[in-house]
Design an enzyme around this catalytic site. Structure first.
Site, PDB file in Angstrom:
ATOM      1  N   GLU A  60      -4.958  -7.210 -13.779  1.00  0.00           N
ATOM      2  CA  GLU A  60      -5.329  -6.138 -12.860  1.00  0.00           C
ATOM      3  C   GLU A  60      -6.601  -5.428 -13.335  1.00  0.00           C
ATOM      4  OE1 GLU A  60      -2.785  -2.813 -10.391  1.00  0.00           O
ATOM      5  OE2 GLU A  60      -1.861  -4.578 -11.292  1.00  0.00           O
TER       6      GLU A  60
ATOM      7  N   ASP B 187       3.472   0.331 -14.510  1.00  0.00           N
ATOM      8  CA  ASP B 187       4.049  -0.432 -13.407  1.00  0.00           C
ATOM      9  C   ASP B 187       4.630  -1.749 -13.889  1.00  0.00           C
ATOM     10  OD1 ASP B 187       3.129   1.619 -11.854  1.00  0.00           O
ATOM     11  OD2 ASP B 187       1.556   0.471 -10.873  1.00  0.00           O
TER      12      ASP B 187
ATOM     13  N   GLY C 212       0.778  -1.222   0.000  1.00  0.00           N
ATOM     14  CA  GLY C 212       0.000   0.000   0.000  1.00  0.00           C
ATOM     15  C   GLY C 212       0.811   1.273   0.000  1.00  0.00           C
TER      16      GLY C 212
ATOM     17  N   TYR D 203      -9.751   6.458  -7.830  1.00  0.00           N
ATOM     18  CA  TYR D 203      -8.833   6.214  -8.944  1.00  0.00           C
ATOM     19  C   TYR D 203      -9.627   6.033 -10.236  1.00  0.00           C
ATOM     20  CZ  TYR D 203      -4.983   4.029 -11.569  1.00  0.00           C
ATOM     21  OH  TYR D 203      -4.025   3.730 -12.498  1.00  0.00           O
TER      22      TYR D 203
ATOM     23  N   GLY E 148       2.525   2.397  -2.528  1.00  0.00           N
ATOM     24  CA  GLY E 148       2.664   2.931  -3.877  1.00  0.00           C
ATOM     25  C   GLY E 148       3.917   2.466  -4.581  1.00  0.00           C
TER      26      GLY E 148
END
Length: 402
Positions: A182, A194, A144, A243, A146
């Site tokens: 994801e 990412d 969490g 988000y 980031g």
């Protein structure tokens, strides 16, 4: 006045390879046939640009997740993490339900594993019999914060699965599988930044990444700069969060502008007729793309003043235009930017909690004082990590064919 504490005192701990292999034996009773290390990532600049076909400047870091794996002769998957030690058991044939059922039924970290395995072995439906596996996960990445522990896990599973099914390891394809897992299984509408950073990281370099065509160049990170990750201790889930609201705002702006993506906008005047909220979201993306170009050039030229200006402007844009920071990130960034020895700092990652990234002169930052000042405002377990750019996901050891 306190004496500055050397920033390097918080350097990365020993690799988690031994812990993962030992957990596989103790929890699942099997020896590791494959061990994979997969780094976290920190983004120096270029947040919320990736799903807008934009630019970013991430780097893989020397804090990593390790997966120890042994293939099975049936279609069952058994997973265990050192975080809780609980064994999770499912059949590959069960990976047919939708995202809501998946997230509701399983702990969040296991759904990333399920999503990747579904991409590789279930969804293609090519007649091949999926082969199960036993896997144990150990990690030096704070969840969490980031640092993209999810992408690290996705790429680790993809690398291990390539060994199980005997296929060629294609880091870019594995990154695409991770992103689809994801987006479609876990339910977070991320871009591919990412996964590509985790897959293709290079030691001593950042990646100047173009998310439109998934191309990049590696940009050297000077040895005389430390990369600090200032973990605020604040945690937010990106599943079902604001988000996705930000992404929808960008899609709305694109539709109103009549362009393919916000990447196609290079003149802020073109945003003038958008509603105020959409104009602000689009303005962040357009200006952030330019800041990525500036920071990449500044790294190459050693221009610390340009670095500082662009990083501070990025945080202000994420705070005011994109509204994804929050009080903890704002406090940490403000403290960092006024701390001697720090060149520039900004929030990194999806936001709503997590971490600030800073570039700093080695040994010149009073880490303890900065954290103490933060804790005077927010009673949270803040931490400062010193990281270095690292290579992408790789096979550590194969001790048997399974």
């Amino acid at each position: 006045m306190s004496t500055p504490a050397p920033a390097r005192a918080t350097a990365a701990p020993a690799p988690a390879t031994g812990r993962a292999a030992a957990l596989l034996v103790s929890a699942l009773g099997v020896d590791a046939a494959v061990v994979v290390r997969s780094p976290g990532r920190v983004n120096l600049i270029g947040d919320h640009t990736d799903y807008n076909d934009g630019l970013a400047l991430p780097l893989a870091i020397d804090r990593e997740l390790v997966l120890a794996m042994a293939p099975r002769d049936d279609d069952r998957v058994r997973l265990v993490s050192e975080r809780d030690g609980v064994v999770h058991d499912f059949a590959l044939a069960d990976l047919v339900s939708g995202v809501v059922e998946a997230v509701a039924r399983w702990p969040s970290w296991t759904t990333y594993v399920q999503g990747v395995l579904r991409q590789r072995w279930v969804e293609p439906d090519d007649g091949a019999r999926p082969r199960g596996l036993d896997a144990a996960v150990a990690s030096d990445l704070p969840e969490g914060a980031g640092l993209s522990s999810s992408a690290a896990l996705e790429l680790a599973v993809g690398r291990a699965a390539a060994v199980v099914d005997g296929t060629h390891w294609d880091p870019s394809a594995a990154a695409r599988d991770g992103r689809r897992a994801e987006n479609e299984w876990v339910g977070v509408a991320t871009g591919i930044m990412d996964q590509l950073a985790v897959a293709h990281g290079r030691a001593a370099h950042a990646m100047a990444l173009d998310c439109r065509d998934a191309t990049w160049t590696h940009v050297p990170v000077p040895d005389d700069l430390d990369v600090l990750v200032l973990d605020t201790g604040a945690r937010r889930s990106l599943v079902g969060s604001a988000y996705d609201d930000r992404r929808h705002d960008c899609e709305d702006a694109v539709a109103r502008l009549g362009v393919a993506s916000l990447r196609d906008v290079d003149d802020l005047a073109a945003l003038a007729d958008l509603p105020a909220a959409l104009r602000a979201r689009a303005r962040h993306v357009v200006t952030e793309n330019e800041r990525v170009r500036v920071v990449a050039a500044a790294l190459r030229a050693g221009d610390l003043a340009e670095l500082a200006t662009a990083m501070r402007a990025s945080h202000a844009s994420l705070r005011d235009d994109y509204e994804v920071t929050g009080p903890e990130l704002d406090t940490m960034a403000a403290l960092a930017n006024e701390t001697p020895g720090i060149v520039g700092a900004r929030m990194t990652g999806g936001g709503f909690g997590g971490a600030v990234v800073a570039l700093a002169h080695p040994g010149e930052v009073d880490v303890e004082e900065m954290v103490a000042r933060y804790r005077e405002v927010h009673d949270l377990p803040a931490e400062v990590l010193v990281v270095r750019p690292a290579d992408g996901t790789s096979l550590v050891d194969v001790v048997g064919s399974g």
